[in-house]
Design an enzyme around this catalytic site. Sequence first.
Site, PDB file in Angstrom:
ATOM      1  N   ASP A   1       0.885  -0.769   0.325  1.00  0.00           N
ATOM      2  CA  ASP A   1      -0.147   0.200  -0.367  1.00  0.00           C
ATOM      3  C   ASP A   1       1.549   1.328  -0.077  1.00  0.00           C
ATOM      4  O   ASP A   1       1.803   1.254   0.483  1.00  0.00           O
ATOM      5  CB  ASP A   1      -1.315  -0.111   1.463  1.00  0.00           C
ATOM      6  CG  ASP A   1      -1.606   1.592   1.503  1.00  0.00           C
ATOM      7  OD1 ASP A   1      -2.409   1.853   0.444  1.00  0.00           O
ATOM      8  OD2 ASP A   1      -2.186   1.505   2.220  1.00  0.00           O
TER       9      ASP A   1
ATOM     10  N   ASP B   1      -0.039   4.789   0.830  1.00  0.00           N
ATOM     11  CA  ASP B   1      -0.762   5.777   0.951  1.00  0.00           C
ATOM     12  C   ASP B   1      -0.725   5.673   3.204  1.00  0.00           C
ATOM     13  O   ASP B   1      -0.982   4.654   3.080  1.00  0.00           O
ATOM     14  CB  ASP B   1      -1.878   6.609   0.767  1.00  0.00           C
ATOM     15  CG  ASP B   1      -1.804   7.353  -0.075  1.00  0.00           C
ATOM     16  OD1 ASP B   1      -0.968   8.294  -0.390  1.00  0.00           O
ATOM     17  OD2 ASP B   1      -3.598   7.475  -0.670  1.00  0.00           O
TER      18      ASP B   1
END
Length: 305
Positions: free
Chosen positions: A92, A94
Amino acid sequence: MEALTTSRVVPLQVTCRKLSSSLSADFSCLEFKRYPCTSGRVSIMNHPNLLLRPVSASLQPQELSALGHEGNVAPSKEILELWRDVEAVCFDVDSTVCVDEGIDELAEFCGAGKAVAEWTARAMGGSVPFEEALAARLSLFKPSLSKVEEYLAKRPPRLSPGIEELVKKLRANKIDVYLISGGFRQMINPVASILGIPRENIFANNILFGNSGEFVGFDENEPTSRSGGKAKAVQQIRKGRLYKTMAMIGDGATDLEARKPGGADLFICYAGVQLREAVAAQADWLIFKFEPLINSLDSVPLYDD
């Protein structure tokens, strides 16, 4: 996997260095692609060679004794073996690779930070469908092309401590690295360039612009634009590349969803920026720094067969 309906977000203290006013980016390399739409034409902005200097953040994780997750902070023998055997790792972006939630930062830059951040918390906790939250957040500030360009010039990526070393270690061990994000390519491409991750290994959304640079919407054909999209992206990668073992590393419910048959074998929850308790509780391995992952790739097995 059923969507998580509740998740309490526990923010960790972040101390960030003040960005120098001398930081700048050369946007002469901006590349525009145009796509037809009902109201004219749509542009997607890409940055093939945009090089921005990353700004590292200093994080102060909470004491583990206050969290109640000691059980998966120390990985089992089976989890360590899976990690050491991975052929590909999906990150991922963010609050994992970067210390910020990109859409929240862009919204704050455009004057709508608080309202958008509330939607982000709901989306990452799994209490609303991701596509609903994505559309709602963008509608609150409708970023223009010029505003996105200005943001990228003034706000270089802020990488999480240790991520550059981890990605370098993975690549040195011939382990493929992917970025899978509900954020936007316009903001993720510079991060991939810093980490040496090829563009074809990015699965993310696109902001669409009209002929005059006005906000039109987002590309709904991207798998990451809707709930379950990260899981589908991981399954697509695995099927296409025939990986035997894959890991997903992230902080949110959409990252946890990627651990499923035909997808990721291992979900590692990174809580160095945000601790989402409902997600952390179901992780195979909970970490607050990337050093344990780096060190375990070098170390001998901790258990006897």
